[in-house]
Design a protein around this motif. Sequence first.
Motif, PDB file in Angstrom:
ATOM      1  N   LYS A  73       0.635  -1.210  -0.044  1.00  0.00           N
ATOM      2  CA  LYS A  73      -0.337   0.542  -0.102  1.00  0.00           C
ATOM      3  C   LYS A  73       0.896   1.469  -0.202  1.00  0.00           C
ATOM      4  O   LYS A  73       2.129   1.020   0.432  1.00  0.00           O
ATOM      5  N   ILE A  74       0.307   2.629  -0.446  1.00  0.00           N
ATOM      6  CA  ILE A  74       0.675   3.442  -0.898  1.00  0.00           C
ATOM      7  C   ILE A  74       0.793   4.574   1.212  1.00  0.00           C
ATOM      8  O   ILE A  74      -0.652   4.894   1.237  1.00  0.00           O
ATOM      9  N   LYS A  75       1.291   5.068   1.740  1.00  0.00           N
ATOM     10  CA  LYS A  75       1.338   5.168   2.516  1.00  0.00           C
ATOM     11  C   LYS A  75       1.792   6.831   2.695  1.00  0.00           C
ATOM     12  O   LYS A  75       2.870   7.324   1.859  1.00  0.00           O
ATOM     13  N   SER A  76       1.337   7.597   3.924  1.00  0.00           N
ATOM     14  CA  SER A  76       1.627   9.344   3.522  1.00  0.00           C
ATOM     15  C   SER A  76       2.368   9.015   5.005  1.00  0.00           C
ATOM     16  O   SER A  76       1.448   8.965   5.646  1.00  0.00           O
ATOM     17  N   PHE A  77       3.458  10.121   5.047  1.00  0.00           N
ATOM     18  CA  PHE A  77       4.201  10.798   6.535  1.00  0.00           C
ATOM     19  C   PHE A  77       4.431  11.669   6.424  1.00  0.00           C
ATOM     20  O   PHE A  77       4.080  12.454   6.072  1.00  0.00           O
ATOM     21  N   ARG A  78       3.511  12.038   7.789  1.00  0.00           N
ATOM     22  CA  ARG A  78       4.137  13.370   8.202  1.00  0.00           C
ATOM     23  C   ARG A  78       4.940  14.089   7.764  1.00  0.00           C
ATOM     24  O   ARG A  78       5.809  14.044   8.214  1.00  0.00           O
ATOM     25  N   GLY A  79       4.593  14.941   6.718  1.00  0.00           N
ATOM     26  CA  GLY A  79       5.958  16.390   6.694  1.00  0.00           C
ATOM     27  C   GLY A  79       7.167  14.848   5.342  1.00  0.00           C
ATOM     28  O   GLY A  79       8.179  15.518   6.402  1.00  0.00           O
ATOM     29  N   ARG A  80       6.791  13.956   5.668  1.00  0.00           N
ATOM     30  CA  ARG A  80       7.877  13.359   5.762  1.00  0.00           C
ATOM     31  C   ARG A  80       8.010  12.935   3.858  1.00  0.00           C
ATOM     32  O   ARG A  80       8.771  11.765   3.534  1.00  0.00           O
TER      33      ARG A  80
END
Length: 111
Positions: A76-83
Amino acid sequence: MAEKKVKADKKIVATAGIYDILRRPIVSEKAARLSENNGIAFEIAMSATKEDVARAVQAIYNVTPTKVNIVVAKGKIKSFRGRGIGTQRAVKKAYVSLPADANLDLAAQNA
């Protein structure tokens, strides 16, 4: 005419490469339902085929599987806070059907 010789089934011996095929058993609700019908789920190596999985199960657990199904779960594609954005790893799973008389207890063998 010459008669063909019938080969006896060879016993498959567990080698180091066999243990690399089956990474770990999958413990989930779906796997628990599968075990009620003489089935088991494994996470397997990405390069493993159905024949490799059947051979590994036969060598390690001394049970000949009746059917092997393979599924590749994409990461899965995940987004990280500010990264930014990253992806989880892809997982290849094998769902193995066993004969009705097979009794396979993974908890006893892994402990």
